[in-house]
Scaffold this motif. Sequence first.
Motif, PDB file in Angstrom:
ATOM      1  N   LEU A  36       0.847  -1.183   0.000  1.00  0.00           N
ATOM      2  CA  LEU A  36       0.000   0.000   0.000  1.00  0.00           C
ATOM      3  C   LEU A  36       0.878   1.226   0.000  1.00  0.00           C
ATOM      4  O   LEU A  36       1.690   1.405   0.896  1.00  0.00           O
ATOM      5  CB  LEU A  36      -0.895   0.009   1.231  1.00  0.00           C
ATOM      6  N   LYS A  37       0.717   2.014  -1.018  1.00  0.00           N
ATOM      7  CA  LYS A  37       1.535   3.213  -1.122  1.00  0.00           C
ATOM      8  C   LYS A  37       0.689   4.376  -0.680  1.00  0.00           C
ATOM      9  O   LYS A  37      -0.249   4.784  -1.340  1.00  0.00           O
ATOM     10  CB  LYS A  37       1.974   3.384  -2.569  1.00  0.00           C
ATOM     11  N   LEU A  38       1.008   4.926   0.477  1.00  0.00           N
ATOM     12  CA  LEU A  38       0.221   5.981   1.059  1.00  0.00           C
ATOM     13  C   LEU A  38       0.990   7.289   0.957  1.00  0.00           C
ATOM     14  O   LEU A  38       2.195   7.288   0.681  1.00  0.00           O
ATOM     15  CB  LEU A  38      -0.058   5.663   2.527  1.00  0.00           C
ATOM     16  N   PRO A  39       0.321   8.376   1.203  1.00  0.00           N
ATOM     17  CA  PRO A  39       1.034   9.656   1.234  1.00  0.00           C
ATOM     18  C   PRO A  39       2.240   9.554   2.138  1.00  0.00           C
ATOM     19  O   PRO A  39       2.161   9.039   3.243  1.00  0.00           O
ATOM     20  CB  PRO A  39       0.003  10.637   1.787  1.00  0.00           C
ATOM     21  N   SER A  75       3.823  10.564   4.511  1.00  0.00           N
ATOM     22  CA  SER A  75       3.894  11.413   5.697  1.00  0.00           C
ATOM     23  C   SER A  75       4.616  10.720   6.825  1.00  0.00           C
ATOM     24  O   SER A  75       4.918  11.318   7.837  1.00  0.00           O
ATOM     25  CB  SER A  75       2.489  11.793   6.156  1.00  0.00           C
ATOM     26  N   VAL A  76       4.834   9.404   6.664  1.00  0.00           N
ATOM     27  CA  VAL A  76       5.519   8.665   7.720  1.00  0.00           C
ATOM     28  C   VAL A  76       6.688   7.925   7.107  1.00  0.00           C
ATOM     29  O   VAL A  76       6.535   7.275   6.092  1.00  0.00           O
ATOM     30  CB  VAL A  76       4.560   7.644   8.393  1.00  0.00           C
ATOM     31  N   ALA A  89      -2.466  16.778   9.560  1.00  0.00           N
ATOM     32  CA  ALA A  89      -1.483  17.137   8.529  1.00  0.00           C
ATOM     33  C   ALA A  89      -1.437  18.639   8.295  1.00  0.00           C
ATOM     34  O   ALA A  89      -0.393  19.225   8.154  1.00  0.00           O
ATOM     35  CB  ALA A  89      -1.822  16.418   7.226  1.00  0.00           C
ATOM     36  N   LEU A  94       1.148  -6.157  -6.595  1.00  0.00           N
ATOM     37  CA  LEU A  94       0.141  -5.142  -6.845  1.00  0.00           C
ATOM     38  C   LEU A  94       0.454  -3.933  -5.985  1.00  0.00           C
ATOM     39  O   LEU A  94       0.401  -3.985  -4.765  1.00  0.00           O
ATOM     40  CB  LEU A  94      -1.233  -5.708  -6.477  1.00  0.00           C
ATOM     41  N   GLU A  95       0.841  -2.850  -6.618  1.00  0.00           N
ATOM     42  CA  GLU A  95       1.082  -1.624  -5.865  1.00  0.00           C
ATOM     43  C   GLU A  95      -0.035  -0.670  -6.171  1.00  0.00           C
ATOM     44  O   GLU A  95      -0.321  -0.358  -7.320  1.00  0.00           O
ATOM     45  CB  GLU A  95       2.416  -1.013  -6.275  1.00  0.00           C
ATOM     46  N   VAL A  96      -0.677  -0.201  -5.150  1.00  0.00           N
ATOM     47  CA  VAL A  96      -1.813   0.674  -5.370  1.00  0.00           C
ATOM     48  C   VAL A  96      -1.648   1.931  -4.536  1.00  0.00           C
ATOM     49  O   VAL A  96      -1.035   1.929  -3.484  1.00  0.00           O
ATOM     50  CB  VAL A  96      -3.140  -0.019  -5.003  1.00  0.00           C
ATOM     51  N   GLU A  97      -2.208   2.968  -5.040  1.00  0.00           N
ATOM     52  CA  GLU A  97      -2.228   4.235  -4.324  1.00  0.00           C
ATOM     53  C   GLU A  97      -3.506   4.269  -3.515  1.00  0.00           C
ATOM     54  O   GLU A  97      -4.597   4.160  -4.049  1.00  0.00           O
ATOM     55  CB  GLU A  97      -2.220   5.372  -5.361  1.00  0.00           C
ATOM     56  N   LEU A  98      -3.370   4.402  -2.233  1.00  0.00           N
ATOM     57  CA  LEU A  98      -4.539   4.394  -1.362  1.00  0.00           C
ATOM     58  C   LEU A  98      -5.056   5.821  -1.216  1.00  0.00           C
ATOM     59  O   LEU A  98      -4.359   6.681  -0.702  1.00  0.00           O
ATOM     60  CB  LEU A  98      -4.156   3.840   0.005  1.00  0.00           C
ATOM     61  N   ALA A 126      -7.824  15.324   7.654  1.00  0.00           N
ATOM     62  CA  ALA A 126      -6.522  14.688   7.719  1.00  0.00           C
ATOM     63  C   ALA A 126      -6.660  13.215   7.346  1.00  0.00           C
ATOM     64  O   ALA A 126      -7.486  12.511   7.918  1.00  0.00           O
ATOM     65  CB  ALA A 126      -5.951  14.814   9.128  1.00  0.00           C
ATOM     66  N   PRO A 127      -5.911  12.746   6.362  1.00  0.00           N
ATOM     67  CA  PRO A 127      -6.060  11.356   5.952  1.00  0.00           C
ATOM     68  C   PRO A 127      -5.526  10.403   7.014  1.00  0.00           C
ATOM     69  O   PRO A 127      -4.629  10.744   7.780  1.00  0.00           O
ATOM     70  CB  PRO A 127      -5.217  11.265   4.678  1.00  0.00           C
ATOM     71  N   THR A 138      -3.286   7.657   7.629  1.00  0.00           N
ATOM     72  CA  THR A 138      -2.171   6.997   6.966  1.00  0.00           C
ATOM     73  C   THR A 138      -2.071   5.549   7.414  1.00  0.00           C
ATOM     74  O   THR A 138      -2.661   5.151   8.433  1.00  0.00           O
ATOM     75  CB  THR A 138      -0.852   7.717   7.286  1.00  0.00           C
ATOM     76  N   ARG A 139      -1.306   4.811   6.658  1.00  0.00           N
ATOM     77  CA  ARG A 139      -1.095   3.407   6.986  1.00  0.00           C
ATOM     78  C   ARG A 139      -0.471   3.262   8.370  1.00  0.00           C
ATOM     79  O   ARG A 139      -0.862   2.417   9.173  1.00  0.00           O
ATOM     80  CB  ARG A 139      -0.190   2.787   5.926  1.00  0.00           C
ATOM     81  N   ALA A 140       0.505   4.118   8.627  1.00  0.00           N
ATOM     82  CA  ALA A 140       1.177   4.042   9.919  1.00  0.00           C
ATOM     83  C   ALA A 140       0.220   4.364  11.056  1.00  0.00           C
ATOM     84  O   ALA A 140       0.229   3.721  12.108  1.00  0.00           O
ATOM     85  CB  ALA A 140       2.367   4.996   9.946  1.00  0.00           C
TER      86      ALA A 140
END
Lengths: 246, 191
Positions: free
Chosen positions: A102-105, A107-108, A125, B8-12, B21-22, B24-26
């Motif tokens: 998963l490619k996220l913004p 920010s981390v 953010a 599979l690389e996807v933009e979330l 504020a989104p 994030t995965r973290a």
Amino acid sequence: MSTPREEASVESLLGSLRGDVEEMRTFARRRIAARLTLSVLAQVFAPALVPSFFSNGFFRSKGFAVGLALPLGMVLGASGYAVLQDHHLATKPRELTAAIALKLPPSVPNGATLSPPPPVPIEVAAPVPAPPAVSPPLVRPHSPHAPALRDTLIPNRELSQLEKARTLLTEGQVTATLAQVRKHVISYPHSALEQERQALYVKALVAADRMIEARVRAAAFVKRFPNSPLRGSVEKAVAVDSVMVR
Amino acid sequence: MTQTPGLLEVELPPFAHANAAPLTRARASELFATHGNYVWNALRRLGVRREDLEDLTHDTFVTVYKHWASFDAERPVRPWLFGFALRVASDHRRLARHRLEVSAPEHEPHDERPDAADVLLQKEREALAHAALSAIELSRRAVFILHELDGSTVPEIAAALQIPVATAYSRLRLAREDFAGAVKRLSLRAG
């Protein structure tokens, strides 16, 4: 040690409940983490990418979950649950070999460790206008067979007067606290907040070094409200000559 | 850590409202890692059966992620999470009555330890406490758990459950009475 068959102290049972905190088992934690990943994908992407049964609750079925494990394991591999990069679960860092990344913004940092993360302030953010509040809905009566329950509402004024007394005590204004509590008694002689009021009065007397009176009132409190959850704090207040905030 | 491009690389896209504020995965991972246990125990205390805890913990976090944008960062997060757990438990209760699933009773092996009697008494005490907690109606129980067990203040509870402060106080008071009454009844019954 007293047996449950004896009259149990409410406060001691509350202590028992507070201490009864279960740790989620590792396998359960991993399964939930993996399912959360799939749920996120199902919510976000087109159904063509992810089978719809991930989003309609079918995945919940234990039987299906077992049947799904084998083919899913071929796709996600042993790193399936590590897609969230939850280093807290993995024994050591692993490379994603056959996984959905998963490619996220950004920010981390990718290398950010997550274990064991202490509670941190929630980061925002950028300053944004407040979105419409979407709050957890109120709990509605959940059973048509349950008796109609009516909460006895405490008038705001009655509540705020006692809150004022509490604030005064916190600020060290003991004389004003005692006066405020006496005023509350006159205004609301049969208050639903009787226990809170009495407990506050005892603490204010302790703060005023009026220990004999405090102990007498504490004894009366215990006699009148033997099972009150406030009993412990009242007894503690008069047990030692502790001086409250001045 | 070297990350090999997967199959599979996807933009979330932001998992939240626009202008918010989104998540994030973290952050999502950290939220579960930090508070997963808390939600698990909150659901336990709200009366969710052991075999349903895993499903409902998952459901709670899915809902939390969906509503992440509504979270007020200046407030403590746990009462807010508890609100979602409460809703999930409440909805589950409505449906659970229609289920025929019966779980087998847990088998307790005979304990040979010298302090087994003390352990047994402690377990019985915990069982009594949980039985008394279960006797409290759900909406009152929520306030009771948050205040008496989690240590949240009543204003925090009121904000998290979206109820007036006076209502929160009232429910707390009634819950205390319910709990004390249940303890007394169960103690007499056992004795």
